[in-house]
Design a protein around this motif. Structure first.
Motif, PDB file in Angstrom:
ATOM      1  N   UNK A 212       1.198  -0.853  -0.154  1.00 11.62           N
ATOM      2  CA  UNK A 212      -0.229  -0.134  -0.233  1.00 11.62           C
ATOM      3  C   UNK A 212       1.275   1.457   0.037  1.00 11.62           C
ATOM      4  N   UNK A 213       1.154   1.941  -1.346  1.00 11.30           N
ATOM      5  CA  UNK A 213       1.965   3.140  -1.422  1.00 11.30           C
ATOM      6  C   UNK A 213       1.705   4.304  -0.752  1.00 11.30           C
ATOM      7  N   UNK A 214       0.411   4.426  -0.877  1.00  7.24           N
ATOM      8  CA  UNK A 214      -0.537   5.778   0.326  1.00  7.24           C
ATOM      9  C   UNK A 214       0.359   5.887   1.566  1.00  7.24           C
ATOM     10  N   UNK A 215       0.264   4.241   2.586  1.00  6.97           N
ATOM     11  CA  UNK A 215      -0.026   4.355   3.614  1.00  6.97           C
ATOM     12  C   UNK A 215       1.561   4.414   3.935  1.00  6.97           C
ATOM     13  N   UNK A 216       2.685   4.136   3.212  1.00  6.91           N
ATOM     14  CA  UNK A 216       4.216   3.430   3.094  1.00  6.91           C
ATOM     15  C   UNK A 216       4.136   5.516   3.214  1.00  6.91           C
ATOM     16  N   UNK A 217       3.841   6.084   1.629  1.00  5.91           N
ATOM     17  CA  UNK A 217       4.933   7.797   2.285  1.00  5.91           C
ATOM     18  C   UNK A 217       3.868   8.523   3.324  1.00  5.91           C
ATOM     19  N   UNK A 218       2.349   8.318   3.340  1.00  4.02           N
ATOM     20  CA  UNK A 218       2.799   8.908   4.817  1.00  4.02           C
ATOM     21  C   UNK A 218       2.743   8.550   5.824  1.00  4.02           C
ATOM     22  N   UNK A 219       2.972   7.573   6.047  1.00  3.65           N
ATOM     23  CA  UNK A 219       4.197   7.015   7.403  1.00  3.65           C
ATOM     24  C   UNK A 219       5.754   7.792   7.354  1.00  3.65           C
TER      25      UNK A 219
END
Length: 317
Positions: A212-219
């Motif tokens: 989940x690239x969005x979660x990774x980016x946010x984290x």
């Protein structure tokens, strides 16, 4: 050395030669077959060379650049012998790597203007991320730097424990919390501890979940933002660790991570166990992100600073 003057120590160069042995042997076995019975570099030789470079995981984009350069040399020198192909390849690949203006370093050094110097390490699980952090800590400590590690990959207990083992082995402090803790909280505590200890280098491990690239980016964005509450310009370097033995999959990982966060340098590991050493050439050229370190063996000394001159010399030796 055949092409460049010696830069590395003999031990370090020997380790690099040995680490690239599989890549080099496979490459030259294919090249020998491609030019068998040929006296000059013609269209068939160039077609075969293109196939060899692609199959060596140099990548299509970079391969076409190399072939175009060699075609220009052939056009300039109407009769170019196949015995010269090795030298020309070496020169053109070195020239290509030189265009990124990186790969000049010979030692593990950090910019002295920032203290502590904060290095955030990213990459998917299994690429050798934690091992790379441990070996970096060892090398920096050996150079006389005071190092602190931060175990911010809190999604896997194994990652925290593995980093603890490396911290104990190298003899450097580590800041850790329980599995499931907020990674940003661990990063914050690590930097506070480093500042209190007047540390020179902080290395922060992070989780590598690409599903989940969005979660990774946010984290990763949150980790950065929280670190900046302690050290305003942190992180000073975002190091992406890639497994060189996965070849083209390493390109895909690089694409995903460069989209998720601002990667500023690369480490390519596990080059000793594979014939895919060409991936370093392709990744360095395609992403225009400096390859800083390469892993050429399992030993603690086998993480090396990437030097393009030594690399090309070992690959074509």
């Amino acid at each position: 050395m055949s092409f460049f003057k010696r830069i590395f120590s003999s031990d370090k160069k020997e380790s690099l030669d040995k680490g690239l042995e599989k890549s080099k042997t496979t490459f030259f076995t294919k090249l020998s077959k491609a030019i068998a019975g040929k006296s000059k570099v013609d269209e068939d030789v160039l077609d075969n060379l293109e196939e060899i470079l692609v199959s060596s995981d140099v990548g299509v984009h970079t391969t076409l650049k190399i072939i175009t350069r060699i075609e220009a040399r052939v056009a300039e020198d109407k009769y170019l012998g196949t015995e010269e192909l090795n030298r020309i390849l070496q020169e053109e690949i070195a020239s290509l790597l030189s265009e990124t203006n990186t790969g000049e370093a010979t030692e593990f050094v950090i910019p002295i203007q920032s203290k502590p110097y904060v290095l955030m390490v990213v990459g998917v699980n299994g690429v050798g991320k934690t091992t790379t952090i441990g070996k970096l800590a060892y090398q920096f400590k050996k150079q006389g730097y005071k190092v602190v590690l931060g175990a911010a990959d809190t999604f896997r207990a194994a990652a925290i424990d593995q980093l603890q083992i490396w911290a104990d082995r190298v003899g450097v402090p580590i800041v850790r919390q329980n599995m499931g803790s907020d990674p940003a909280s661990v990063a914050f505590d690590t930097l506070q501890s480093a500042v209190a200890q007047n540390a020179d280098v902080v290395i922060i491990d992070t989780a590598g979940r690409l599903h989940n690239k969005i979660n990774l980016m946010n984290e990763l964005t949150k980790v950065k933002r929280v670190m900046q509450k302690v050290v305003t310009d942190a992180p000073h370097d975002v190091l992406l660790v890639l497994d060189g033995s996965t070849g083209q999959n390493a390109f895909e990982q690089a694409k995903h991570f460069t989209a998720a966060t601002e990667v500023s340098s690369l480490a390519v590991t596990k080059l000793d166990g594979t014939a895919k050493g060409g991936v370093v050439i392709g990744i360095s050229d395609q992403f225009k992100i400096p390859v800083k370190y390469i892993g050429v063996g399992e030993g603690i000394e086998d993480l090396q600073v990437f030097n393009k001159y030594e690399f090309v010399d070992s690959f074509f030796k």
